[in-house]
Design an enzyme around this catalytic site. Structure first.
Site, PDB file in Angstrom:
ATOM      1  N   ARG A 424     -17.247   2.663   2.282  1.00 30.27           N
ATOM      2  CA  ARG A 424     -18.433   3.542   2.404  1.00 30.27           C
ATOM      3  C   ARG A 424     -18.051   4.882   1.795  1.00 30.27           C
ATOM      4  O   ARG A 424     -16.891   5.291   1.887  1.00 30.27           O
ATOM      5  CB  ARG A 424     -18.819   3.759   3.869  1.00 30.27           C
ATOM      6  CG  ARG A 424     -18.870   2.501   4.724  1.00 30.27           C
ATOM      7  CD  ARG A 424     -19.985   1.584   4.267  1.00 30.27           C
ATOM      8  NE  ARG A 424     -19.905   0.311   4.974  1.00 30.27           N
ATOM      9  CZ  ARG A 424     -20.798  -0.101   5.855  1.00 30.27           C
ATOM     10  NH1 ARG A 424     -21.839   0.651   6.149  1.00 30.27           N
ATOM     11  NH2 ARG A 424     -20.673  -1.282   6.436  1.00 30.27           N
ATOM     12  N   HIS A 426     -20.730   7.779   1.574  1.00 32.22           N
ATOM     13  CA  HIS A 426     -21.740   8.821   1.794  1.00 32.22           C
ATOM     14  C   HIS A 426     -22.265   9.367   0.464  1.00 32.22           C
ATOM     15  O   HIS A 426     -22.016  10.531   0.115  1.00 32.22           O
ATOM     16  CB  HIS A 426     -21.183   9.990   2.634  1.00 32.22           C
ATOM     17  CG  HIS A 426     -21.139   9.699   4.098  1.00 32.22           C
ATOM     18  ND1 HIS A 426     -20.521  10.545   4.994  1.00 32.22           N
ATOM     19  CD2 HIS A 426     -21.636   8.660   4.823  1.00 32.22           C
ATOM     20  CE1 HIS A 426     -20.637  10.039   6.214  1.00 32.22           C
ATOM     21  NE2 HIS A 426     -21.298   8.896   6.132  1.00 32.22           N
ATOM     22  N   TYR A 584     -18.191  12.381  -1.175  1.00 33.80           N
ATOM     23  CA  TYR A 584     -16.968  13.099  -0.796  1.00 33.80           C
ATOM     24  C   TYR A 584     -16.271  12.476   0.401  1.00 33.80           C
ATOM     25  O   TYR A 584     -15.290  13.020   0.869  1.00 33.80           O
ATOM     26  CB  TYR A 584     -17.325  14.574  -0.512  1.00 33.80           C
ATOM     27  CG  TYR A 584     -17.953  15.223  -1.719  1.00 33.80           C
ATOM     28  CD1 TYR A 584     -17.159  15.819  -2.688  1.00 33.80           C
ATOM     29  CD2 TYR A 584     -19.326  15.166  -1.935  1.00 33.80           C
ATOM     30  CE1 TYR A 584     -17.718  16.374  -3.828  1.00 33.80           C
ATOM     31  CE2 TYR A 584     -19.897  15.711  -3.070  1.00 33.80           C
ATOM     32  CZ  TYR A 584     -19.088  16.313  -4.012  1.00 33.80           C
ATOM     33  OH  TYR A 584     -19.642  16.844  -5.149  1.00 33.80           O
ATOM     34  N   HIS A 585     -16.787  11.325   0.865  1.00 35.07           N
ATOM     35  CA  HIS A 585     -16.246  10.767   2.102  1.00 35.07           C
ATOM     36  C   HIS A 585     -15.907   9.282   1.975  1.00 35.07           C
ATOM     37  O   HIS A 585     -16.518   8.450   2.649  1.00 35.07           O
ATOM     38  CB  HIS A 585     -17.258  10.951   3.247  1.00 35.07           C
ATOM     39  CG  HIS A 585     -17.704  12.365   3.443  1.00 35.07           C
ATOM     40  ND1 HIS A 585     -18.919  12.704   4.001  1.00 35.07           N
ATOM     41  CD2 HIS A 585     -17.097  13.543   3.162  1.00 35.07           C
ATOM     42  CE1 HIS A 585     -19.040  14.019   4.050  1.00 35.07           C
ATOM     43  NE2 HIS A 585     -17.953  14.555   3.535  1.00 35.07           N
ATOM     44  N   PRO A 586     -14.927   8.911   1.154  1.00 30.69           N
ATOM     45  CA  PRO A 586     -14.560   7.495   1.132  1.00 30.69           C
ATOM     46  C   PRO A 586     -13.969   7.091   2.477  1.00 30.69           C
ATOM     47  O   PRO A 586     -13.210   7.852   3.074  1.00 30.69           O
ATOM     48  CB  PRO A 586     -13.509   7.412   0.015  1.00 30.69           C
ATOM     49  CG  PRO A 586     -12.968   8.792  -0.130  1.00 30.69           C
ATOM     50  CD  PRO A 586     -14.085   9.716   0.263  1.00 30.69           C
TER      51      PRO A 586
END
Ligand SMILES: Cc1cc2nc3c(=O)[nH]c(=O)nc-3n(C[C@H](O)[C@H](O)[C@H](O)COP(=O)(O)OP(=O)(O)OC[C@H]3O[C@@H](n4cnc5c(N)ncnc54)[C@H](O)[C@@H]3O)c2cc1C
Length: 651
Positions: A424, A426, A584-586
Site C-alpha cells: 500500500r 497512500h 509517501y507511505h509505502p
C-alpha cells in the site's frame, strides 16, 4: 562512475534535450524574467543530474529520450530538440492532453521548475528567502551529532558481536534500538544512508533531496500510472525528511485489524498507552498560530466555510519556528526526527551505530538467525571492498516496506508466498489554488492543518506547501512558455492542499532482474475514483476559502475557475493513467497476522518459521492506517521490542 554521465555522448544528447525543454518551458521575457537561458539553467540541472545515483540518472535519461522521440509520432514529425521553439512549446501543451505523454513530461517539468525556482535570482523575484516564519532569537545550541562508525574509519573487514542487530535506523528501527538498549541488551544498528547534522540542512532544498532521499528522490512504482514514491536514506530513516505529521491509528482501523485481520492485542485500549508514550518522547504538539503560516489558515478558512471537521496538525517538535522545510531536513533541529529523539536514547544506553553500510545477507545456522552482513559504502554510496559482519542471535529488520521484503526474498527466508505482497502506498497529489491575496505558502509550517471529515471514506486532506518548485508544485502547473511562467510569477498567491487516499488495491515488491527491489503497483479503479473525489473536495475547500483558480491536474482540465466546474473532476471519463500521483507511505509488504498462509510475521513481528528474526517497520501494517503512518509504525515497533524482551528474558 558517479558524477559522470553514463556515457559521454549519451550525456550530451540528454543535455541537449533538457536544454530544449527548459528553453520552451521557461523562455525569456514575460512576467518572470530572466528565463532558463539567462540563468544557465541547463548547467545547474546538468551538475545536479551528474550527482544522481546511476539508477536515478538512467531514469532521467530514459524520460528525456522518450520526450525526444515523442513528436515523431505526432504531426510535428521531428525529434523534440530539433523543433523550433514555438513548436516545442506547442508540443508541451499537446502533451498536457495526453495521459502517457504527461507522465513523461511532468517529472522533467518538475526538475526544470525546481532548478529554476531555486536559482537565487528567481527565488528573490518570487520572494522566497527560506527564513523561518517566526524570527529566531539568540543563538542555537551546537548541532547535534551522533557517534557513527563508517568508511573511511571502516577500512577493513569488521566484525561485531551483539545481542541484537537492527537493520535500518528509521521510525521502526530507531524505536526498537532505544527500547532494547535501555533494557540492557547490546544493540548494533546498521544504516545504509549517511549521517546528517543541522549543518547539512543549510543548503538549498533541492541539494538535500539529492543527498538524503534514496535514488535522489526518484524512486517510483512500475504500473499505471507510474507513481513517485520518495523515501529517505539517512541515519534516522525517512523521518529525517518527512513532514512530521502525527496521527494515532484511528480506532476503527485498530478494531478492523483485530476483528478482521485477527491480530492480537491491537485493540484501541491496548495501543493507547503506546501512542501516549511515543508522543511524550517526541513532544508531539499541535501547530500553533504563531508558526502556522497562511497556507494552513487558508485550509482552516475553507473548512470553516464548509462546516467540515478540521484542526491543526500535531507534530514532534521542540522550538519550531515554521521554517517550512520539514521534508528536506529541519535547518533548526526543531523536528524531532529519529536522529534527535530515539537514536540518541539508544546511543546513550550503549547502542552502536554504523552508517553507510548496506545489509545484504542475513546469516542463518540450523534454521536460526545468527547475524547479518553488510557491504561498507563510500561517501558516494558506492560499495567498497570491505564488509561488516554483526553476530547476533536476534535480528530486527527495519529497512522500510520496500527493502525489508527485498532482504527476505534475497535471502530466501520467511513465508515466500506472502513476502512483498499487499503493498500500500497512500496515493495522492497536491491541489493548488490561486488567490487574489498574498499567501507566501512556503512561509510557516510545511504541513500544518488537516481536514479529516472524510476519513472513514479513506480521504485525508492536509495543507502542505513545499518551497517553490520543489515537490509537486511546479509540475502540476499547466501549460508551458509565458503562460507557465505567469503562473510561477504568482506563486506568492498560491495555496496548496495535499491529498492522501487509503488504497484498497495493492501492489507487490519483487526482486527485479537487476537484483534491486521493484515496486509493481497499478492504481485500482476504485482508488482512482477516490483520488478524484479527494481532488474535488480540495478544490471545494480552496474555492470556499476564496480561490480564483484551482489546478486539478487532469488532462484537458488543467484549470477550473468556479465551483460549478468541480463536478467535471468526478467524471468517470478519467482513467487511472490520467492521474499524476506521488505517494509517501509505502507499507504492508510483510504483514503481521496469525495465519502463516496470509502473513509474514505473527501479531508481534516475529517472522513465521525463522527463530530470532523480527520485523519492526512499515512492512508490518496489514492495511492502510488511513492516516500518515509514522506514529503507528513507532507504536508497533515499541510493541515488537517489548515482545523481543519478553522472549529474551524467557530464554
Ligand atoms: C517526503 C515524505 C514526507 C512524509 N511525511 C510524513 C508525515 O508527515 N507523517 C508520517 O506519519 N509519515 C510521513 N512520511 C512517511 C514516514 O516517514 C515513513 O512511513 C516512516 O519513516 C517509515 O518508517 P520505517 O521504519 O518503515 O522506514 P524508514 O523510516 O524509511 O527507515 C528505513 C531505513 O532503513 C534503511 N535501509 C534500507 N535498506 C537497508 C539495508 N539493506 N541496510 C541498511 N539500511 C537499510 C533506509 O536507508 C532507511 O534509512 C513521509 C515520507 C516522505 C518520503
Amino acid at each position: 562512475m558517479r558524477g559522470q554521465p553514463s556515457d559521454g555522448r549519451e550525456g550530451t544528447r540528454v543535455r541537449t534535450i533538457l536544454e530544449a525543454l527548459a528553453e520552451a518551458l521557461l523562455p525569456s521575457g514575460g512576467s518572470l524574467d530572466p528565463g532558463a537561458v539567462e540563468i544557465d539553467l541547463i548547467d545547474d540541472l546538468d551538475s545536479l543530474i551528474a550527482r544522481f545515483a546511476p539508477e536515478a540518472r538512467r531514469r532521467v535519461e530514459l524520460m528525456a529520450l522518450a520526450l525526444e522521440l515523442s513528436p515523431l509520432f505526432s504531426r510535428h514529425l521531428r525529434p523534440f530538440s530539433q523543433l523550433p521553439s514555438e513548436r516545442r512549446e506547442a508540443f508541451l501543451r499537446l502533451a498536457e492532453q495526453r495521459s502517457t505523454l504527461r507522465q513523461i513530461v511532468a517529472p522533467l517539468k518538475t526538475l526544470c521548475g525546481m532548478v529554476y525556482c531555486a536559482h537565487p535570482r528567481i527565488a528573490a523575484l518570487l520572494g522566497y528567502e527560506g527564513r523561518p516564519f517566526k524570527p529566531v532569537e539568540g543563538s542555537l545550541p551546537p548541532p547535534a551529532a551522533l557517534p557513527v562508525r563508517q568508511y573511511p574509519e571502516l577500512r577493513r573487514n569488521e566484525e561485531e558481536i551483539a545481542d541484537v542487530a537492527i537493520v535500518g535506523s528509521g521510525a521502526g528501527g530507531a524505536t526498537v534500538a532505544a527500547e532494547l538498549a535501555r533494557a540492557g541488551l547490546s544493540v548494533v544498528v546498521i544504516e545504509e544512508g549517511p549521517a546528517a547534522t543541522r549543518e547539512d540542512f543549510q543548503v538549498r532544498p533541492v541539494e538535500r533531496v539529492v543527498r538524503f532521499y534514496r535514488e535522489n528522490g526518484l524512486t517510483h512504482t512500475l504500473g499505471l500510472p507510474p507513481i513517485l514514491v520518495p523515501m529517505g536514506c539517512a541515519v534516522g530513516g525517512t523521518t529525517v525528511v518527512n513532514s512530521g505529521t502525527c496521527f494515532r491509528t484511528p480506532e476503527f482501523v485498530l478494531h478492523q485489524w483485530h476483528a478482521v485481520e485477527g491480530i492480537r492485542d491491537i485493540e484501541p485500549e491496548r495501543m493507547a498507552p503506546l501512542f501516549e508514550e511515543i508522543e511524550g518522547l517526541l513532544n508531539v504538539t499541535p501547530v500553533t498560530d504563531d508558526i502556522m503560516g497562511r497556507n494552513g489558515e487558508i485550509l482552516r478558512r475553507g473548512a470553516e466555510a464548509l462546516g467540515v471537521r478540521h484542526g491543526p496538525i500535531r507534530r514532534p517538535v521542540r522550538g519550531c519556528h515554521g521554517s517550512g522545510q520539514c521534508a528536506f531536513g529541519c535547518p533548526l533541529d526543531a523536528k524531532q526526527d529519529m536522529r534527535l529523539s530515539m537514536l540518541p536514547r539508544a546511543v546513550q544506553a550503549g547502542a552502536r551505530l554504523y552508517a553507510r553500510c548496506r545489509v545484504d545477507r542475513i546469516r542463518v545456522r540450523n534454521g536460526r538467525v545468527t547475524g547479518v552482513e553488510a557491504m561498507v559504502l563510500d561517501p558516494e554510496g558506492q560499495p567498497t571492498p570491505y564488509r561488516l559482519i554483526v553476530h547476533a542471535p536476534v535480528v530486527v529488520l527495519a529497512a522500510g516496506a520496500i527493502y525489508t521484503p527485498w532482504l527476505l526474498l534475497r535471502n530466501r527466508l520467511g513465508p515466500r508466498h506472502s513476502i512483498g505482497r499487499n503493498l500500500r502506498i497512500h496515493p495522492g497529489c497536491g491541489v493548488m489554488g490561486l488567490f487574489e491575496e498574498e499567501i507566501e505558502g512556503w512561509r510557516g509550517v510545511m504541513q500544518s492543518y488537516y481536514v479529516d471529515e472524510w476519513l472513514t471514506e479513506g480521504i485525508l486532506l492536509e495543507a502542505t506547501f513545499p518551497p517553490p518548485g520543489v515537490g509537486y508544485s511546479a509540475g502540476v502547473f499547466p501549460s508551458a512558455g509565458q503562460d507557465y511562467k505567469a503562473r510561477l510569477a504568482r506563486y506568492r498567491q498560491m495555496a496548496a492542499i495535499g491529498i492522501l487516499v487509503s488504497d484498497t488495491g495493492s501492489g507487490r515488491v519483487v526482486v527485479g532482474p537487476d537484483g534491486r527491489p521493484w515496486m509493481l503497483y497499478s492504481l485500482h479503479p476504485e482508488d482512482a475514483a477516490r483520488v478524484r473525489k479527494a481532488i474535488a473536495l480540495a478544490a471545494r475547500l480552496l474555492f470556499a476559502a476564496g480561490a480564483r483558480e484551482v489546478y486539478p491536474g487532469l488532462p484537458g482540465l488543467e484549470v477550473i475557475r468556479s465551483e460549478k466546474e468541480i463536478d467535471a473532476i468526478l467524471s468517470s471519463r478519467w482513467r487511472p493513467a490520467d492521474l499524476i500521483l506521488s505517494a509517501y507511505h509505502p507499507m504492508g509488504t510483510c504483514r503481521m497476522g496469525e495465519d502463516p498462509q496470509r502473513s509474514v510475521t505473527d501479531s508481534y513481528g516475529a517472522v513465521h518459521g525463522v527463530p530470532g528474526l523480527w520485523i519492526a517497520d512499515a512492512s508490518l501494517l496489514p492495511s492502510s492506517p488511513v492516516v500518515n503512518p509514522q506514529i503507528t509504525i513507532m507504536a508497533l515497533a515499541l510493541r515488537v521490542a517489548r515482545r523481543i524482551l519478553e522472549t529474551w528474558r524467557r530464554s
